[in-house]
Design a protein around this motif. Structure first.
Motif, mmCIF file in Angstrom:
data_model
loop_
_atom_site.group_PDB
_atom_site.id
_atom_site.type_symbol
_atom_site.label_atom_id
_atom_site.label_comp_id
_atom_site.label_asym_id
_atom_site.label_seq_id
_atom_site.Cartn_x
_atom_site.Cartn_y
_atom_site.Cartn_z
ATOM 1 N N ARG A 1 52.309 95.277 7.987
ATOM 2 C CA ARG A 1 51.875 93.907 7.732
ATOM 3 C C ARG A 1 50.594 93.650 8.526
ATOM 4 N NH1 ARG A 1 57.676 92.518 9.785
ATOM 5 N NH2 ARG A 1 56.916 94.301 10.976
ATOM 6 N N ILE A 2 49.560 93.221 7.811
ATOM 7 C CA ILE A 2 48.252 92.996 8.416
ATOM 8 C C ILE A 2 47.873 91.540 8.225
ATOM 9 C CG2 ILE A 2 45.805 93.619 8.381
ATOM 10 C CD1 ILE A 2 46.635 96.336 7.198
ATOM 11 N N SER A 3 47.493 90.883 9.320
ATOM 12 C CA SER A 3 47.014 89.507 9.268
ATOM 13 C C SER A 3 45.557 89.491 9.717
ATOM 14 C CB SER A 3 47.848 88.598 10.177
ATOM 15 O OG SER A 3 49.190 88.519 9.713
ATOM 16 N N ILE A 4 44.703 88.810 8.951
ATOM 17 C CA ILE A 4 43.279 88.738 9.257
ATOM 18 C C ILE A 4 42.926 87.291 9.566
ATOM 19 C CG2 ILE A 4 40.943 89.161 8.427
ATOM 20 C CD1 ILE A 4 42.062 91.289 6.573
ATOM 21 N N LEU A 5 42.386 87.063 10.759
ATOM 22 C CA LEU A 5 41.995 85.719 11.178
ATOM 23 C C LEU A 5 40.636 85.390 10.578
ATOM 24 C CD1 LEU A 5 42.609 83.217 12.898
ATOM 25 C CD2 LEU A 5 41.529 84.395 14.844
ATOM 26 N N MET A 6 40.617 84.388 9.707
ATOM 27 C CA MET A 6 39.397 84.006 8.992
ATOM 28 C C MET A 6 38.737 82.831 9.706
ATOM 29 S SD MET A 6 39.447 86.163 6.489
ATOM 30 C CE MET A 6 38.289 85.486 5.307
ATOM 31 N N LEU A 7 37.473 83.027 10.104
ATOM 32 C CA LEU A 7 36.771 82.023 10.888
ATOM 33 C C LEU A 7 35.440 81.656 10.240
ATOM 34 C CD1 LEU A 7 37.339 83.600 14.401
ATOM 35 C CD2 LEU A 7 38.508 81.610 13.462
ATOM 36 N N PRO A 8 34.958 80.445 10.442
ATOM 37 C CA PRO A 8 33.625 80.087 9.957
ATOM 38 C C PRO A 8 32.572 81.041 10.526
ATOM 39 C CG PRO A 8 34.816 78.131 10.681
ATOM 40 C CD PRO A 8 35.636 79.312 11.103
ATOM 41 N N GLY A 9 31.573 81.356 9.715
ATOM 42 C CA GLY A 9 30.519 82.259 10.167
ATOM 43 C C GLY A 9 30.931 83.708 10.161
ATOM 44 N N GLN A 10 31.973 84.059 9.389
ATOM 45 C CA GLN A 10 32.459 85.430 9.315
ATOM 46 C C GLN A 10 31.322 86.375 8.931
ATOM 47 O OE1 GLN A 10 36.594 85.535 8.719
ATOM 48 N NE2 GLN A 10 35.804 86.619 10.488
ATOM 49 N N VAL A 11 31.097 87.410 9.724
ATOM 50 C CA VAL A 11 30.059 88.396 9.425
ATOM 51 C C VAL A 11 30.529 89.247 8.241
ATOM 52 C CG1 VAL A 11 28.756 90.376 10.290
ATOM 53 C CG2 VAL A 11 29.232 88.435 11.800
ATOM 54 N N PRO B 1 37.842 89.541 12.946
ATOM 55 C CA PRO B 1 36.512 90.056 12.600
ATOM 56 C C PRO B 1 35.417 89.310 13.365
ATOM 57 C CG PRO B 1 37.800 89.541 10.629
ATOM 58 C CD PRO B 1 38.495 88.909 11.801
ATOM 59 N N GLY B 2 34.250 89.901 13.384
ATOM 60 C CA GLY B 2 33.113 89.261 14.029
ATOM 61 C C GLY B 2 32.673 88.023 13.270
ATOM 62 N N HIS B 3 32.112 87.089 13.988
ATOM 63 C CA HIS B 3 31.650 85.841 13.394
ATOM 64 C C HIS B 3 30.453 85.336 14.185
ATOM 65 C CE1 HIS B 3 34.628 84.966 16.500
ATOM 66 N NE2 HIS B 3 33.912 83.885 16.764
ATOM 67 N N ASP B 4 29.616 84.562 13.515
ATOM 68 C CA ASP B 4 28.475 83.934 14.169
ATOM 69 C C ASP B 4 28.991 82.694 14.892
ATOM 70 O OD1 ASP B 4 26.153 82.573 14.880
ATOM 71 O OD2 ASP B 4 25.056 83.314 13.134
ATOM 72 N N ARG B 5 28.933 82.720 16.206
ATOM 73 C CA ARG B 5 29.574 81.693 17.017
ATOM 74 C C ARG B 5 28.980 80.296 16.796
ATOM 75 N NH1 ARG B 5 32.021 83.150 21.865
ATOM 76 N NH2 ARG B 5 30.520 82.015 23.146
ATOM 77 N N LYS B 6 27.741 80.225 16.288
ATOM 78 C CA LYS B 6 27.135 78.906 16.100
ATOM 79 C C LYS B 6 27.811 78.122 14.981
ATOM 80 C CE LYS B 6 23.388 80.424 13.020
ATOM 81 N NZ LYS B 6 21.945 80.694 12.928
ATOM 82 N N TYR B 7 28.581 78.807 14.118
ATOM 83 C CA TYR B 7 29.284 78.119 13.041
ATOM 84 C C TYR B 7 30.683 77.674 13.460
ATOM 85 C CZ TYR B 7 25.641 79.882 9.944
ATOM 86 O OH TYR B 7 24.431 80.148 9.342
ATOM 87 N N LEU B 8 31.093 78.048 14.664
ATOM 88 C CA LEU B 8 32.446 77.736 15.137
ATOM 89 C C LEU B 8 32.375 76.499 16.026
ATOM 90 C CD1 LEU B 8 35.229 79.066 14.763
ATOM 91 C CD2 LEU B 8 34.864 80.295 16.890
ATOM 92 N N ASP B 9 32.754 75.341 15.470
ATOM 93 C CA ASP B 9 32.672 74.102 16.239
ATOM 94 C C ASP B 9 33.692 74.121 17.378
ATOM 95 O OD1 ASP B 9 35.235 72.386 15.403
ATOM 96 O OD2 ASP B 9 34.470 73.385 13.604
ATOM 97 N N PRO B 10 33.487 73.323 18.438
ATOM 98 C CA PRO B 10 34.356 73.362 19.617
ATOM 99 C C PRO B 10 35.838 73.155 19.294
ATOM 100 C CG PRO B 10 32.368 72.124 20.111
ATOM 101 C CD PRO B 10 32.323 72.425 18.638
ATOM 102 N N ALA B 11 36.149 72.235 18.388
ATOM 103 C CA ALA B 11 37.557 71.967 18.076
ATOM 104 C C ALA B 11 38.212 73.192 17.438
ATOM 105 C CB ALA B 11 37.675 70.758 17.152
ATOM 106 N N THR B 12 37.514 73.811 16.484
ATOM 107 C CA THR B 12 38.053 75.009 15.836
ATOM 108 C C THR B 12 38.155 76.153 16.827
ATOM 109 O OG1 THR B 12 37.085 74.349 13.715
ATOM 110 C CG2 THR B 12 37.689 76.659 13.966
ATOM 111 N N HIS B 13 37.141 76.295 17.657
ATOM 112 C CA HIS B 13 37.122 77.351 18.671
ATOM 113 C C HIS B 13 38.314 77.213 19.614
ATOM 114 C CE1 HIS B 13 35.646 79.149 22.543
ATOM 115 N NE2 HIS B 13 35.321 80.125 21.714
ATOM 116 N N ASN B 14 38.546 76.028 20.125
ATOM 117 C CA ASN B 14 39.656 75.802 21.053
ATOM 118 C C ASN B 14 41.000 75.992 20.373
ATOM 119 O OD1 ASN B 14 37.931 75.237 23.199
ATOM 120 N ND2 ASN B 14 37.844 73.043 22.732
ATOM 121 N N ALA B 15 41.092 75.580 19.089
ATOM 122 C CA ALA B 15 42.345 75.758 18.358
ATOM 123 C C ALA B 15 42.676 77.242 18.190
ATOM 124 C CB ALA B 15 42.258 75.066 16.996
ATOM 125 N N CYS B 16 41.645 78.046 17.923
ATOM 126 C CA CYS B 16 41.856 79.490 17.766
ATOM 127 C C CYS B 16 42.253 80.143 19.087
ATOM 128 C CB CYS B 16 40.595 80.145 17.212
ATOM 129 S SG CYS B 16 40.270 79.753 15.481
#
Length: 324
Positions: A9-19, A77-92
């Motif tokens: 079973r593989i889970s992939i964390l999908m984040l804004p700014g996904q490379v 996966p890698g992501h461009d951190r500028k697309y990750l707003d503080p609320a989403t970042h802290n939630a992750c």
């Protein structure tokens, strides 16, 4: 449970700014593996859809579960951190701290290691990330044991990779250790992958070093050297090829590449010899001839760069990096 009957079973964390390749590269490995062995893939994240690059968007993302079910592999996966707003970042970060323990293996690609580092999941672990992000990772995760020159690192239940194409190598490594070498080789054939690199490969290949310049004549010479390693190249022959004097060539080559012409050529010859040692059964004498050296020259140059003999590489391939 045997490798043949396993259904990971593989889970992939999908984040804004996904490379794109950080996600698509490993994903293609798993999709190919799924055609040979059953796999369960889940895409989870803080948003049901995310904007991607080039005007694309990704949807169908399941919400982050309050409690992650037992998972064989959790991928960040890698992501461009500028697309990750503080609320989403802290939630992750909060979610990872409370759920990562439910994954047998956690795999970060490129900047995904920064998120793991901030969550404290790399403390006391050997790890790596993209060479441009290593100092940032050292700041965010001062207790992490960051490896400087490798494409991926496994330490206990954490896999980290340098990013971009190395996510493919890391995913294929996981397939081999989880599903077996037969399926990993089948995936490599499916994807037309020439060779799965070991984690000890350097992030910057000797074939690419010294090419970040715009001097046309030097590029032409470097192209010629790459394609004719077996030729007996003297400084005079290189100078004639570049249409300049030996003194001018040495000065310009060193200025633009950081290496002398012969030093740069030696690095290529050793890199090619290393590849032939790993991938063929040719005797060392034949390999030396193939790269333009005598057996004695190859052994002498090898020991200066690797501190070991060429024959030792075939018995312990992961103990040798490419020329430093």
């Amino acid at each position: 449970m045997s490798a043949e009957s396993a259904s990971p079973r593989i889970s992939i964390l999908m984040l804004p700014g996904q490379v794109p390749l950080d996600l698509a590269g490993p994903l293609q490995v798993f999709l190919s593996a799924a055609s040979h062995n059953e796999l369960t893939l889940r895409f989870i994240g803080p948003h049901a859809s995310i904007d991607w690059f080039g005007g694309l968007s990704l949807s169908g993302i399941a919400p982050l579960p309050e409690t992650l079910e037992e998972t064989d592999l959790l991928i960040v996966p890698g992501h461009d951190r500028k697309y990750l707003d503080p609320a989403t970042h802290n939630a992750c970060l909060h979610w990872l701290r409370h759920n990562a323990q439910n994954a047998t293996i956690i795999m970060a690609v490129c900047s995904g290691a920064l998120l793991l580092g901030q969550a404290g999941l790399l403390d006391g672990h050997r790890c790596t990330t993209h060479h441009r992000l290593r100092e940032t990772l050292r700041t965010l995760a001062p207790k992490a044991l960051i490896q400087d020159d490798c494409i991926f690192v496994e330490d206990r239940r954490v896999l980290t990779s340098a990013g971009i194409s190395t996510g493919i190598d890391t995913a294929l490594y996981w397939v081999q250790r989880t599903l077996g070498a037969r399926i990993a080789m089948a995936v490599a054939r499916d994807m037309v992958l020439y060779l799965r690199r070991s984690g000890q490969e350097p992030q910057l290949s000797p074939w690419l070093e010294g090419r970040n310049h715009v001097h046309e004549r030097l590029h032409r010479l470097q192209d010629e050297l790459c394609s004719t390693l077996a030729h007996s190249w003297t400084l005079e022959a290189m100078s004639e090829n570049a249409c300049m004097s030996p003194r001018q060539l040495t000065r310009l080559f060193t200025q633009h590449t950081g290496f002398s012409p012969h030093s740069w050529l030696t690095r290529l010859r050793l890199a090619q010899a290393r590849q032939l040692l790993l991938e063929t059964k040719r005797p060392i004498e034949r390999i030396a001839d193939d790269v333009g050296l005598t057996p004695r020259q190859l052994r002498r140059q090898w020991q200066q760069h690797f501190k070991a003999s060429p024959s030792a590489l075939r018995s312990t391939p992961d103990s040798h990096a490419d020329p430093a």
